[in-house]
Design a protein around this motif. Structure first.
Motif, PDB file in Angstrom:
ATOM      1  N   MET A  75     -46.795  13.970 -10.256  1.00  0.00           N
ATOM      2  CA  MET A  75     -46.421  14.014  -8.846  1.00  0.00           C
ATOM      3  C   MET A  75     -47.522  14.807  -8.136  1.00  0.00           C
ATOM      4  O   MET A  75     -47.867  15.914  -8.537  1.00  0.00           O
ATOM      5  N   ILE A  76     -48.080  14.196  -7.109  1.00  0.00           N
ATOM      6  CA  ILE A  76     -49.161  14.822  -6.334  1.00  0.00           C
ATOM      7  C   ILE A  76     -48.625  15.174  -4.959  1.00  0.00           C
ATOM      8  O   ILE A  76     -48.071  14.315  -4.269  1.00  0.00           O
ATOM      9  N   LYS A  77     -48.800  16.421  -4.557  1.00  0.00           N
ATOM     10  CA  LYS A  77     -48.443  16.821  -3.190  1.00  0.00           C
ATOM     11  C   LYS A  77     -49.728  16.860  -2.380  1.00  0.00           C
ATOM     12  O   LYS A  77     -50.656  17.598  -2.691  1.00  0.00           O
ATOM     13  N   ASP A  80     -50.889  16.799   3.696  1.00  0.00           N
ATOM     14  CA  ASP A  80     -50.002  16.449   4.812  1.00  0.00           C
ATOM     15  C   ASP A  80     -48.529  16.423   4.404  1.00  0.00           C
ATOM     16  O   ASP A  80     -47.674  16.038   5.196  1.00  0.00           O
ATOM     17  N   GLY A  81     -48.233  16.847   3.156  1.00  0.00           N
ATOM     18  CA  GLY A  81     -46.852  16.974   2.716  1.00  0.00           C
ATOM     19  C   GLY A  81     -46.277  15.778   1.973  1.00  0.00           C
ATOM     20  O   GLY A  81     -45.168  15.839   1.461  1.00  0.00           O
ATOM     21  N   ARG A  82     -47.023  14.686   1.918  1.00  0.00           N
ATOM     22  CA  ARG A  82     -46.528  13.519   1.182  1.00  0.00           C
ATOM     23  C   ARG A  82     -46.532  13.792  -0.319  1.00  0.00           C
ATOM     24  O   ARG A  82     -47.300  14.611  -0.800  1.00  0.00           O
ATOM     25  N   ARG A  83     -45.698  13.068  -1.018  1.00  0.00           N
ATOM     26  CA  ARG A  83     -45.644  13.163  -2.477  1.00  0.00           C
ATOM     27  C   ARG A  83     -45.937  11.786  -3.053  1.00  0.00           C
ATOM     28  O   ARG A  83     -45.248  10.822  -2.742  1.00  0.00           O
ATOM     29  N   GLY A 136     -54.532  19.185 -20.625  1.00  0.00           N
ATOM     30  CA  GLY A 136     -53.278  19.941 -20.681  1.00  0.00           C
ATOM     31  C   GLY A 136     -52.150  19.323 -19.871  1.00  0.00           C
ATOM     32  O   GLY A 136     -51.124  19.955 -19.646  1.00  0.00           O
ATOM     33  N   LEU A 137     -52.330  18.086 -19.423  1.00  0.00           N
ATOM     34  CA  LEU A 137     -51.291  17.408 -18.641  1.00  0.00           C
ATOM     35  C   LEU A 137     -50.441  16.542 -19.576  1.00  0.00           C
ATOM     36  O   LEU A 137     -50.951  15.610 -20.201  1.00  0.00           O
ATOM     37  N   LYS A 138     -49.162  16.869 -19.668  1.00  0.00           N
ATOM     38  CA  LYS A 138     -48.253  16.069 -20.492  1.00  0.00           C
ATOM     39  C   LYS A 138     -46.843  16.186 -19.935  1.00  0.00           C
ATOM     40  O   LYS A 138     -46.542  17.100 -19.167  1.00  0.00           O
ATOM     41  N   ALA A 142     -46.786  18.483 -11.854  1.00  0.00           N
ATOM     42  CA  ALA A 142     -46.909  18.533 -10.396  1.00  0.00           C
ATOM     43  C   ALA A 142     -48.287  19.094 -10.071  1.00  0.00           C
ATOM     44  O   ALA A 142     -48.667  20.156 -10.552  1.00  0.00           O
ATOM     45  N   LEU A 143     -49.030  18.343  -9.277  1.00  0.00           N
ATOM     46  CA  LEU A 143     -50.374  18.758  -8.880  1.00  0.00           C
ATOM     47  C   LEU A 143     -50.455  18.866  -7.364  1.00  0.00           C
ATOM     48  O   LEU A 143     -49.826  18.094  -6.644  1.00  0.00           O
TER      49      LEU A 143
END
Length: 155
Positions: A75-77, A80-83, A136-138, A142-143
Protein backbone atom coordinates in the motif's frame (compact mmCIF):
# COMPACT_ATOMS: atom_id res chain seq x y z
CA UNK A 1 -20.79 60.33 -37.40
CA UNK A 2 -18.96 59.52 -40.60
CA UNK A 3 -15.38 60.35 -41.40
CA UNK A 4 -15.00 62.89 -44.15
CA UNK A 5 -11.78 62.98 -46.16
CA UNK A 6 -9.67 65.93 -45.14
CA UNK A 7 -11.24 66.23 -41.69
CA UNK A 8 -9.55 65.26 -38.44
CA UNK A 9 -10.92 62.04 -36.93
CA UNK A 10 -12.17 62.26 -33.32
CA UNK A 11 -9.56 59.81 -32.01
CA UNK A 12 -6.72 62.04 -33.25
CA UNK A 13 -6.96 63.90 -29.96
CA UNK A 14 -5.46 60.86 -28.20
CA UNK A 15 -2.06 62.15 -29.37
CA UNK A 16 -0.47 58.70 -29.60
CA UNK A 17 2.94 58.80 -31.19
CA UNK A 18 4.19 56.04 -33.45
CA UNK A 19 6.74 55.08 -30.79
CA UNK A 20 3.92 54.54 -28.27
CA UNK A 21 1.98 52.40 -30.73
CA UNK A 22 5.02 50.33 -31.66
CA UNK A 23 5.95 50.03 -27.99
CA UNK A 24 2.50 48.62 -27.26
CA UNK A 25 2.84 46.22 -30.17
CA UNK A 26 6.22 45.14 -28.76
CA UNK A 27 4.75 44.51 -25.31
CA UNK A 28 1.91 42.49 -26.82
CA UNK A 29 4.44 40.57 -28.91
CA UNK A 30 6.50 39.72 -25.82
CA UNK A 31 3.37 38.59 -23.98
CA UNK A 32 2.32 36.42 -26.92
CA UNK A 33 5.82 34.93 -27.12
CA UNK A 34 5.84 34.22 -23.38
CA UNK A 35 2.42 32.55 -23.61
CA UNK A 36 3.60 30.45 -26.56
CA UNK A 37 6.73 29.45 -24.64
CA UNK A 38 4.65 28.47 -21.59
CA UNK A 39 2.30 26.45 -23.79
CA UNK A 40 5.26 24.67 -25.41
CA UNK A 41 6.76 23.89 -21.99
CA UNK A 42 3.42 22.51 -20.76
CA UNK A 43 3.08 20.39 -23.90
CA UNK A 44 6.63 19.03 -23.40
CA UNK A 45 5.81 18.20 -19.75
CA UNK A 46 2.60 16.41 -20.74
CA UNK A 47 4.43 14.46 -23.45
CA UNK A 48 7.07 13.39 -20.92
CA UNK A 49 4.42 12.35 -18.39
CA UNK A 50 2.48 10.40 -21.02
CA UNK A 51 5.70 8.64 -22.07
CA UNK A 52 6.56 7.75 -18.45
CA UNK A 53 3.04 6.40 -17.78
CA UNK A 54 2.98 4.34 -21.00
CA UNK A 55 6.45 2.92 -20.31
CA UNK A 56 5.49 2.04 -16.72
CA UNK A 57 2.34 0.21 -17.86
CA UNK A 58 4.41 -1.74 -20.37
CA UNK A 59 7.06 -2.74 -17.80
CA UNK A 60 4.64 -3.61 -14.99
CA UNK A 61 4.49 -7.35 -14.31
CA UNK A 62 1.12 -9.08 -13.84
CA UNK A 63 -0.32 -9.06 -10.33
CA UNK A 64 0.03 -12.43 -8.55
CA UNK A 65 -3.09 -14.36 -7.54
CA UNK A 66 -4.29 -14.36 -3.91
CA UNK A 67 -2.67 -17.17 -1.97
CA UNK A 68 0.30 -17.38 -4.35
CA UNK A 69 3.56 -18.17 -2.54
CA UNK A 70 5.80 -15.13 -2.05
CA UNK A 71 2.95 -12.63 -2.56
CA UNK A 72 3.67 -9.19 -1.06
CA UNK A 73 0.80 -6.73 -0.64
CA UNK A 74 1.95 -3.12 -0.89
CA UNK A 75 0.00 0.00 0.00
CA UNK A 76 1.50 3.31 -1.11
CA UNK A 77 0.42 6.60 0.44
CA UNK A 78 0.98 9.46 -1.98
CA UNK A 79 1.72 13.07 -0.96
CA UNK A 80 -1.82 14.08 -1.95
CA UNK A 81 -3.29 11.47 0.43
CA UNK A 82 -4.31 8.83 -2.09
CA UNK A 83 -3.64 5.18 -1.35
CA UNK A 84 -2.49 2.90 -4.14
CA UNK A 85 -2.70 -0.85 -3.43
CA UNK A 86 -1.31 -3.80 -5.35
CA UNK A 87 0.33 -7.17 -4.83
CA UNK A 88 3.74 -8.20 -6.14
CA UNK A 89 5.95 -11.26 -5.84
CA UNK A 90 8.87 -11.22 -3.41
CA UNK A 91 11.11 -12.04 -6.37
CA UNK A 92 9.99 -8.87 -8.22
CA UNK A 93 12.39 -5.93 -8.25
CA UNK A 94 11.65 -2.76 -6.29
CA UNK A 95 11.40 -1.09 -9.71
CA UNK A 96 8.01 -2.79 -10.10
CA UNK A 97 6.62 -0.66 -7.27
CA UNK A 98 7.89 2.48 -9.04
CA UNK A 99 6.32 1.29 -12.33
CA UNK A 100 3.02 0.72 -10.54
CA UNK A 101 3.09 4.18 -8.94
CA UNK A 102 3.85 5.84 -12.29
CA UNK A 103 1.16 3.85 -14.09
CA UNK A 104 -1.59 4.38 -11.50
CA UNK A 105 -0.64 7.75 -10.03
CA UNK A 106 -1.11 9.70 -13.24
CA UNK A 107 0.55 12.99 -14.03
CA UNK A 108 0.63 14.07 -10.37
CA UNK A 109 3.23 11.37 -9.74
CA UNK A 110 4.78 10.46 -13.09
CA UNK A 111 6.07 14.00 -13.60
CA UNK A 112 8.04 14.11 -10.35
CA UNK A 113 11.11 12.54 -8.78
CA UNK A 114 10.26 10.55 -5.68
CA UNK A 115 11.29 7.65 -3.49
CA UNK A 116 9.55 5.15 -1.24
CA UNK A 117 10.17 4.97 2.49
CA UNK A 118 8.83 3.01 5.42
CA UNK A 119 8.51 4.75 8.76
CA UNK A 120 9.06 2.12 11.46
CA UNK A 121 11.96 1.58 11.18
CA UNK A 122 12.75 4.24 8.63
CA UNK A 123 14.06 2.65 5.49
CA UNK A 124 14.47 4.12 2.02
CA UNK A 125 13.80 1.92 -1.03
CA UNK A 126 15.80 3.47 -3.84
CA UNK A 127 17.72 0.41 -5.09
CA UNK A 128 15.36 -0.50 -7.89
CA UNK A 129 17.34 -3.61 -8.84
CA UNK A 130 16.93 -5.27 -5.41
CA UNK A 131 14.13 -7.80 -5.04
CA UNK A 132 11.31 -6.98 -2.65
CA UNK A 133 12.42 -9.87 -0.47
CA UNK A 134 16.05 -8.65 -0.38
CA UNK A 135 14.83 -5.15 0.46
CA UNK A 136 12.93 -6.57 3.46
CA UNK A 137 9.43 -6.18 1.99
CA UNK A 138 7.20 -9.18 2.69
CA UNK A 139 3.63 -9.90 3.72
CA UNK A 140 1.77 -6.59 3.92
CA UNK A 141 3.75 -3.38 3.61
CA UNK A 142 2.88 0.30 3.83
CA UNK A 143 5.15 2.74 2.02
CA UNK A 144 5.15 6.51 1.92
CA UNK A 145 6.02 8.34 -1.26
CA UNK A 146 8.42 11.22 -0.66
CA UNK A 147 8.87 13.80 -3.40
CA UNK A 148 12.61 14.36 -3.74
CA UNK A 149 12.54 17.23 -6.21
CA UNK A 150 9.71 19.67 -6.73
CA UNK A 151 8.93 20.86 -10.23
CA UNK A 152 10.02 24.41 -10.87
CA UNK A 153 7.50 26.91 -9.56
CA UNK A 154 5.80 28.89 -12.26
CA UNK A 155 6.43 32.51 -11.69
Amino acid sequence: MRYKPGSTPRFASLDASAADVFGLVGVVGVAVAAAAEAAAAEEARRTKVDRVVAEAKELLSPEPEKGEAGRVEVMIKTPDGRRLKRAFLGADCVAQIYHFANAEGGEDIAGKDYRFVSTMPRCVYEDREATLEAAGLKGQCALLMEITEEEEEEG
